[in-house]
Design a protein around this motif. Structure first.
Motif, short mmCIF file in Angstrom:
data_model
loop_
_atom_site.label_atom_id
_atom_site.label_comp_id
_atom_site.label_asym_id
_atom_site.label_seq_id
_atom_site.Cartn_x
_atom_site.Cartn_y
_atom_site.Cartn_z
N GLU A 1 -16.28 43.30 30.79
CA GLU A 1 -15.93 44.20 31.91
C GLU A 1 -15.24 45.48 31.47
N VAL A 2 -14.57 45.44 30.33
CA VAL A 2 -13.76 46.60 29.93
C VAL A 2 -14.31 47.28 28.67
N ILE A 3 -14.43 46.52 27.61
CA ILE A 3 -14.78 47.15 26.32
C ILE A 3 -16.24 47.62 26.33
N SER A 4 -17.14 46.75 26.73
CA SER A 4 -18.56 47.12 26.69
C SER A 4 -18.93 48.16 27.74
N THR A 5 -18.11 48.31 28.77
CA THR A 5 -18.43 49.28 29.82
C THR A 5 -17.74 50.62 29.58
N GLY A 6 -17.08 50.77 28.44
CA GLY A 6 -16.47 52.06 28.11
C GLY A 6 -15.18 52.33 28.85
N ARG A 7 -14.52 51.30 29.37
CA ARG A 7 -13.27 51.51 30.10
C ARG A 7 -12.04 51.39 29.23
N CYS A 8 -12.19 50.82 28.05
CA CYS A 8 -11.01 50.53 27.21
C CYS A 8 -10.29 51.82 26.84
N THR A 9 -8.99 51.89 27.11
CA THR A 9 -8.21 53.09 26.82
C THR A 9 -7.49 52.97 25.47
N SER A 10 -7.76 51.90 24.74
CA SER A 10 -7.12 51.66 23.44
C SER A 10 -5.60 51.58 23.56
N CYS A 11 -5.13 51.01 24.65
CA CYS A 11 -3.67 50.95 24.85
C CYS A 11 -3.02 49.94 23.92
N GLY A 12 -3.81 48.99 23.41
CA GLY A 12 -3.28 48.01 22.46
C GLY A 12 -2.71 46.75 23.09
N ALA A 13 -2.64 46.70 24.43
CA ALA A 13 -1.93 45.59 25.07
C ALA A 13 -2.57 44.23 24.81
N CYS A 14 -3.91 44.18 24.77
CA CYS A 14 -4.57 42.88 24.55
C CYS A 14 -4.12 42.30 23.22
N THR A 15 -4.00 43.15 22.23
CA THR A 15 -3.58 42.69 20.90
C THR A 15 -2.08 42.41 20.87
N THR A 16 -1.31 43.28 21.51
CA THR A 16 0.15 43.12 21.52
C THR A 16 0.55 41.77 22.10
N PHE A 17 -0.09 41.39 23.19
CA PHE A 17 0.37 40.19 23.90
C PHE A 17 -0.44 38.93 23.58
N CYS A 18 -1.53 39.06 22.84
CA CYS A 18 -2.32 37.87 22.50
C CYS A 18 -1.50 36.96 21.59
N PRO A 19 -1.30 35.72 21.98
CA PRO A 19 -0.49 34.83 21.13
C PRO A 19 -1.13 34.57 19.77
N ARG A 20 -2.43 34.84 19.65
CA ARG A 20 -3.12 34.61 18.38
C ARG A 20 -3.09 35.83 17.47
N MET A 21 -2.61 36.93 17.97
CA MET A 21 -2.66 38.15 17.15
C MET A 21 -1.27 38.73 16.94
N LYS A 22 -0.28 37.91 16.99
CA LYS A 22 1.11 38.39 16.92
C LYS A 22 1.41 39.20 15.66
N LYS A 23 0.69 38.90 14.58
CA LYS A 23 1.05 39.56 13.32
C LYS A 23 0.22 40.82 13.06
N THR A 24 -0.74 41.10 13.92
CA THR A 24 -1.60 42.24 13.67
C THR A 24 -0.85 43.54 13.91
N ARG A 25 -0.94 44.47 12.98
CA ARG A 25 -0.20 45.72 13.14
C ARG A 25 -1.11 46.95 13.19
N ALA A 26 -1.96 47.10 12.19
CA ALA A 26 -2.73 48.34 12.08
C ALA A 26 -3.91 48.34 13.04
N LEU A 27 -3.77 49.04 14.14
CA LEU A 27 -4.84 49.09 15.13
C LEU A 27 -5.05 50.52 15.58
N PRO A 28 -5.80 51.30 14.84
CA PRO A 28 -5.92 52.70 15.22
C PRO A 28 -6.71 52.95 16.49
N ASN A 29 -7.63 52.10 16.84
CA ASN A 29 -8.43 52.40 18.03
C ASN A 29 -9.13 51.15 18.55
#
Ligand code: SF4
Ligand code: SF4
Ligand code: SF4
Length: 344
Positions: A10-38
């Motif tokens: 609904e978001v990424i494939s439809t071109g709506r993603c604003t690259s805000c980073g929130a999905c990664t920030t709050f995903c309990p499986r991605m807590k250690k991920t840091r470098a996310l330019p886009n």
């Protein structure tokens, strides 16, 4: 159930993603991920087999996304800042040196420097020292560092990742603020003080370089770029006579496509919103929406860090806010091909 697959569909494939980073920030499986330019990197992470296998379908990524078509903004406002009556002010930083470095009235700079002087951390967007005009998200910690964030910047930065550094204040765009409020409404975070910057549309770094190339301007020579209602202003260092105004028509295809869906000109879920519309050159418009926001502005005034007046052209702000909201309901056709869908 709405989770990663729905976020992709609904978001990424439809071109709506604003690259805000929130999905990664709050995903309990991605807590250690840091470098996310886009967004592409976020997609890459989602695509990674290990991440996918470990996804426990908790729905968090979908629930915090500010670009989800199912987001009910009115309800989110009720659940977070409530039905407050905003207070409009014009403001100006009193420190002449910082005012010179800032654009408009320098209110975001004043807030940043004031909080840093009190030992607080402030999450901001800064310019990459190696590549002029390229934006990065970072958390400032030391007094005097506010100059790094002074001025207007455009770009695609997943600023919400800075929340991992527990800042007392977060300065970002409406899409970042909405994501944080969504996380708040789900009990995932007690948000820092949220400062939202007015944003009509945005442009990414590569397209910014294309624009400058088209106009024969070196990025090192740019003092300020400003996307306004009808044109993009490019101000060069040193010589004010060499400033350029490029019509929006000429550069429309360079703007970020995802912003077509965004209804939020004034970052309407922030504690304090700041922008240039509605006040004369050298001043900023301040919209105070919460008690927290009001207390901070009062402290800045009491400390002599800023001066304020109540002379604001609210009609100008409300007209642009309405325009952006209406345009988002009937977004124009994308100017670039959509991203290909991810395979399930
Ligand atoms: S674990 Fe939760 S937040 Fe992370 S990708 Fe899966 S559904 Fe999304
Ligand atoms: S949460 Fe932000 S980065 Fe993630 S898909 Fe939504 S808009 Fe994109
Ligand atoms: S227009 Fe909206 S989606 Fe685009 S950068 Fe600004 S706040 Fe984010």
């Amino acid at each position: 159930m709405n989770g990663l697959i729905e976020l992709e569909r609904e978001v990424i494939s439809t071109g709506r993603c604003t690259s805000c980073g929130a999905c990664t920030t709050f995903c309990p499986r991605m807590k250690k991920t840091r470098a996310l330019p886009n967004a592409q990197t976020i997609r890459g992470l989602f695509r990674g087999e290990r991440t996918r296998v470990n996804c426990d379908k908790c729905e968090t990524c979908y629930n915090v996304c500010p670009a989800s078509p199912s987001l009910d903004r009115r309800l989110l406002k009720e659940e977070t800042i409530g039905d407050t009556i905003p207070l409009f002010l014009a403001g100006q930083i009193t420190d002449e040196r910082l005012h010179e470095l800032s654009h408009d009235g320098g209110i975001a700079t004043a807030i940043t420097e004031y909080l840093l002087s009190k030992g607080e951390r402030v999450a901001v967007t800064v310019e990459d020292r190696r590549y002029p005009l390229k934006t990065l998200h970072t958390t400032l910690r030391a007094p005097g560092e506010a100059t790094r964030a002074a001025g207007t910047r455009y770009g695609t930065t997943p600023n919400t990742l800075s929340l991992r550094e527990d800042p007392a204040c977060f300065i970002g765009l409406g899409c970042h603020i909405t994501a944080i409020r969504r996380a708040e409404s789900k009990g995932l975070i007690k948000p820092p003080l949220l400062i939202g910057l007015f944003c009509m549309r945005n442009i990414n770094y590569q397209n910014l370089l294309k624009l400058l190339g088209k106009k024969g301007v070196k990025r090192e020579d740019v003092r300020e770029i400003r996307i306004e209602e009808n044109h993009v202003k490019i101000k060069r260092r040193g010589d004010p006579d060499s400033d350029l105004a490029v019509s929006l028509e000429e550069v429309r295809d360079l703007f970020r496509d995802e912003c077509r869906f965004c209804p939020d000109f004034t970052a309407e879920l922030a504690d304090i919103s700041i922008g240039s519309t509605g006040t004369p050159d050298g001043w900023s418009t301040i919209i105070i929406r919460t008690r927290r926001g009001r207390e901070l502005i009062e402290r800045l005034v009491e400390n002599g860090a800023i001066r304020t007046t109540d002379t604001v052209n609210r009609d100008a702000i409300e007209r642009l806010a309405k325009l952006k909201s209406q345009e988002s309901e009937k977004p124009a056709a994308p100017t670039s091909p959509g991203r290909e869908p991810l395979s399930p």
